[in-house]
Design a protein around this motif. Structure first.
Motif, PDB file in Angstrom:
ATOM      1  N   MET A 271      -1.076   4.435  -3.417  1.00  0.00           N
ATOM      2  CA  MET A 271      -1.146   4.831  -4.826  1.00  0.00           C
ATOM      3  C   MET A 271      -1.921   3.785  -5.618  1.00  0.00           C
ATOM      4  O   MET A 271      -2.013   2.628  -5.213  1.00  0.00           O
ATOM      5  CB  MET A 271       0.266   4.882  -5.423  1.00  0.00           C
ATOM      6  CG  MET A 271       1.160   5.933  -4.836  1.00  0.00           C
ATOM      7  SD  MET A 271       0.800   7.504  -5.595  1.00  0.00           S
ATOM      8  CE  MET A 271       2.226   8.430  -5.060  1.00  0.00           C
TER       9      MET A 271
ATOM     10  N   LEU B 219      -4.747   2.653  -3.568  1.00  0.00           N
ATOM     11  CA  LEU B 219      -5.559   3.835  -3.266  1.00  0.00           C
ATOM     12  C   LEU B 219      -7.023   3.556  -3.602  1.00  0.00           C
ATOM     13  O   LEU B 219      -7.931   3.816  -2.799  1.00  0.00           O
ATOM     14  CB  LEU B 219      -5.049   5.030  -4.078  1.00  0.00           C
ATOM     15  CG  LEU B 219      -5.836   6.328  -3.968  1.00  0.00           C
ATOM     16  CD1 LEU B 219      -5.828   6.849  -2.544  1.00  0.00           C
ATOM     17  CD2 LEU B 219      -5.260   7.383  -4.895  1.00  0.00           C
TER      18      LEU B 219
ATOM     19  N   ARG C 108       6.606  -2.662   0.315  1.00  0.00           N
ATOM     20  CA  ARG C 108       5.862  -2.135   1.459  1.00  0.00           C
ATOM     21  C   ARG C 108       5.091  -3.270   2.110  1.00  0.00           C
ATOM     22  O   ARG C 108       3.864  -3.314   2.068  1.00  0.00           O
ATOM     23  CB  ARG C 108       4.932  -1.030   0.974  1.00  0.00           C
ATOM     24  CG  ARG C 108       5.666   0.042   0.207  1.00  0.00           C
ATOM     25  CD  ARG C 108       4.714   1.077  -0.320  1.00  0.00           C
ATOM     26  NE  ARG C 108       4.159   1.888   0.756  1.00  0.00           N
ATOM     27  CZ  ARG C 108       3.233   2.831   0.548  1.00  0.00           C
ATOM     28  NH1 ARG C 108       2.770   3.060  -0.637  1.00  0.00           N
ATOM     29  NH2 ARG C 108       2.783   3.540   1.570  1.00  0.00           N
TER      30      ARG C 108
ATOM     31  N   GLU D  80       0.165   6.181   4.994  1.00  0.00           N
ATOM     32  CA  GLU D  80       0.862   5.397   3.967  1.00  0.00           C
ATOM     33  C   GLU D  80       0.814   6.011   2.575  1.00  0.00           C
ATOM     34  O   GLU D  80       1.479   5.528   1.663  1.00  0.00           O
ATOM     35  CB  GLU D  80       0.274   3.979   3.905  1.00  0.00           C
ATOM     36  CG  GLU D  80       0.375   3.206   5.211  1.00  0.00           C
ATOM     37  CD  GLU D  80       1.789   2.695   5.461  1.00  0.00           C
ATOM     38  OE1 GLU D  80       2.638   2.834   4.572  1.00  0.00           O
ATOM     39  OE2 GLU D  80       2.029   2.144   6.551  1.00  0.00           O
ATOM     40  N   GLN D  81       0.021   7.043   2.381  1.00  0.00           N
ATOM     41  CA  GLN D  81      -0.132   7.646   1.049  1.00  0.00           C
ATOM     42  C   GLN D  81      -0.177   6.594  -0.054  1.00  0.00           C
ATOM     43  O   GLN D  81       0.717   6.524  -0.891  1.00  0.00           O
ATOM     44  CB  GLN D  81       1.007   8.637   0.783  1.00  0.00           C
ATOM     45  CG  GLN D  81       0.892   9.910   1.582  1.00  0.00           C
ATOM     46  CD  GLN D  81       1.975  10.034   2.608  1.00  0.00           C
ATOM     47  OE1 GLN D  81       3.106   9.683   2.332  1.00  0.00           O
ATOM     48  NE2 GLN D  81       1.650  10.505   3.780  1.00  0.00           N
TER      49      GLN D  81
ATOM     50  N   HIS E  21       1.072  -3.534   3.066  1.00  0.00           N
ATOM     51  CA  HIS E  21       0.215  -4.491   2.356  1.00  0.00           C
ATOM     52  C   HIS E  21      -0.428  -5.502   3.305  1.00  0.00           C
ATOM     53  O   HIS E  21      -1.540  -5.967   3.058  1.00  0.00           O
ATOM     54  CB  HIS E  21       0.995  -5.165   1.227  1.00  0.00           C
ATOM     55  CG  HIS E  21       1.238  -4.212   0.079  1.00  0.00           C
ATOM     56  ND1 HIS E  21       2.487  -3.962  -0.448  1.00  0.00           N
ATOM     57  CD2 HIS E  21       0.380  -3.405  -0.584  1.00  0.00           C
ATOM     58  CE1 HIS E  21       2.374  -3.049  -1.404  1.00  0.00           C
ATOM     59  NE2 HIS E  21       1.119  -2.696  -1.510  1.00  0.00           N
TER      60      HIS E  21
END
Lengths: 227, 253
Positions: free
Chosen positions: A74, A78, A3, A71-72, A7
């Motif tokens: 993790m 997160l 991603r 972007e959900q 990032h």
């Protein structure tokens, strides 16, 4: 699956936070300098600079919400975003406390100085130290360094109490003339408010340390003695 | 063995010819929970899923070593009735695959194969299965229509109803929502939440958010090994290993 775009955006968010931290540090340092040097021009610079800190806080909120929604993220990503939102909130409050110090300083500059209170110097030193540790642990995402901050908060509380006690004594001491007594009380109260602001900055620096530990390790170290 | 363990997987290796696709898998799968298997393509998660009801037996040239105990009994023992095993451990695939028959007959199929003849009981069982699969209200007035006329999401729930009709203990799901639109996907996910109260569910998904939403336990597979298994909430907020962290945050894969 990598991603890269996300990032890159997350990195930009971090850089925005660093910028906010740098501005907040300037605010805080100038505010204490203005108080110590009785420099009302410098105090005014602090007050004028606050708008930019507020603007960046809103910008961080906007960027963070966007990344959370689109972007959900993790795991560490997160925690990073949630942590950045919390840190920026605390930075903004530190900048507000600096403005508060600057406003009291402008008042104090218009009147003769009170006799010096030793604990005030200690309180400035410890709150600066805690703030600087918070910012450097945040830059390095160093949980070990961050966890050294909360224990220092007891010193800040203690020095704040000493300032309060000293200034109560100053206010209680008799001086000739009603006008002079009122002015002495007003200057003492303004100084007590500055002391309170510094103690709050120490608290908020503690919070930042806790957020850094949360981001780096996923462990919540808040309220550990209290629960 | 803890009483809530449905599958105990012990040192399982799996080979496609000479290629070792699973390497020393050790894992316990808890009953009446949803376990999600995640990992990049080719990591072995679907192969592992198919080991749990011996679907891989149908692929020539494959070989399993180690033990997979279902309620304490090794499903690879020579005296295991594979047909009965697959009745107990049902499966739902990526693409809905209804039979070209009526809706009713799709659900009744497994029951008929198992010698179920009583018409009233058959009807009751079909209704119960469709209710459990959250499809009954949508099809109750057209049970004799072809299943192929249903939407993709309905077809997938029909396949779940078909799997439930033979009263399995375990439901294996291999990317059950990847061919469905978001609303149909939502229905399948809600259904998984319901079903895990009564069934053990093992789901393979490429969609990590889906794994995070539906499962209680998540296992991360990489290159034929289980890298990390843990409670889903912990794994997605605070994984224990850097490799897991890198995968779920999209830093490799």
């Amino acid at each position: 699956m990598e991603r890269q775009n996300f990032h890159r955006e997350l990195e930009n968010l971090r850089l925005t936070l660093y910028k906010m931290a740098a501005l907040t540090r300037q605010s805080f340092e100038k505010a204490t300098q203005a108080y110590l040097d009785r420099d009302d021009d410098l105090a005014q610079v602090v007050i004028d600079g606050d708008r930019e800190v507020n603007r960046i806080e809103l910008e961080i909120d906007r960027q963070s919400l966007r990344l959370l929604a689109l972007e959900q993220p993790m795991a560490r990503d997160l925690r990073m975003i949630v942590g950045i939102m919390r840190i920026s909130n605390d930075l903004e409050r530190i900048a507000d406390q600096s403005v508060n110090i600057a406003e009291r300083t402008i008042f104090l500059c218009q009147h003769p100085p009170l006799e010096p209170v030793a604990a005030m110097g200690h309180l400035i030193d410890i709150s600066k130290k805690m703030f600087n540790m918070a910012i450097s642990s945040m830059r390095e995402m160093d949980a070990k360094e961050a966890k050294k901050i909360p224990p220092l908060d007891d010193y800040a509380d203690e020095y704040n109490m000493q300032v309060l006690k000293s200034l109560i004594e100053v206010m209680a001491a008799s001086s000739p003339g009603f006008e002079k007594r009122v002015l002495k009380m007003r200057r003492s109260i303004q100084t007590i408010i500055i002391s309170r602001c510094l103690e709050r900055i120490a608290d908020l620096s503690t919070n930042i340390g806790e957020h850094v530990a949360f981001i780096a390790e996923g462990v919540n170290i808040k309220h550990q003695q209290k629960l | 063995m803890a009483s809530n363990v449905k599958f105990a997987v012990k040192k399982v290796d799996f080979y496609y010819g000479n290629f070792k696709a699973l390497d020393q898998i050790d894992m316990e799968i808890a009953q009446r929970q949803a376990t999600a298997l995640i990992g990049p393509s080719g990591c072995g998660k679907s192969t592992f899923l198919r080991c749990l009801n011996r679907m891989n037996d149908l692929i020539p040239g494959t070989r399993v070593e180690g033990e997979i105990l279902l309620d304490g009994q090794n499903i690879y023992d020579s005296d295991i009735d594979v047909v009965n095993l697959r009745r107990r451990v049902g499966m739902v695939f990526q693409k809905p695959n209804p039979f070209p028959k009526t809706i009713f007959e799709n659900v009744a199929y497994g029951l008929r194969v198992n010698g179920f003849k009583n018409k009233a009981a058959l009807r009751e069982s079909v209704e119960k299965s469709l209710l459990k699969a959250a499809l009954w209200d949508e099809v109750k007035d057209r049970l004799n229509n072809s299943a192929l006329g249903l939407s993709g999401g309905q077809q997938q729930r029909l396949c779940i109803a078909r799997a439930l009709a033979v009263e399995p203990d375990v439901l294996l799901m291999d990317e059950p929502a990847s061919a469905l639109d978001p609303i149909a996907t939502q229905k399948i996910e809600d259904l998984i939440h319901e079903l895990k109260n009564n069934y053990t569910i093992v789901i393979v998904t490429h969609n990590m958010q889906q794994a995070a939403r539906v499962s209680d336990i998540t296992a991360f597979f990489y290159m034929g090994r289980v890298v990390e298994t843990g409670e889903t909430e912990a794994l997605f907020t605070r994984p224990g290993l850097k490799q897991t962290e890198d995968y779920i945050t999209g830093r490799f894969g």
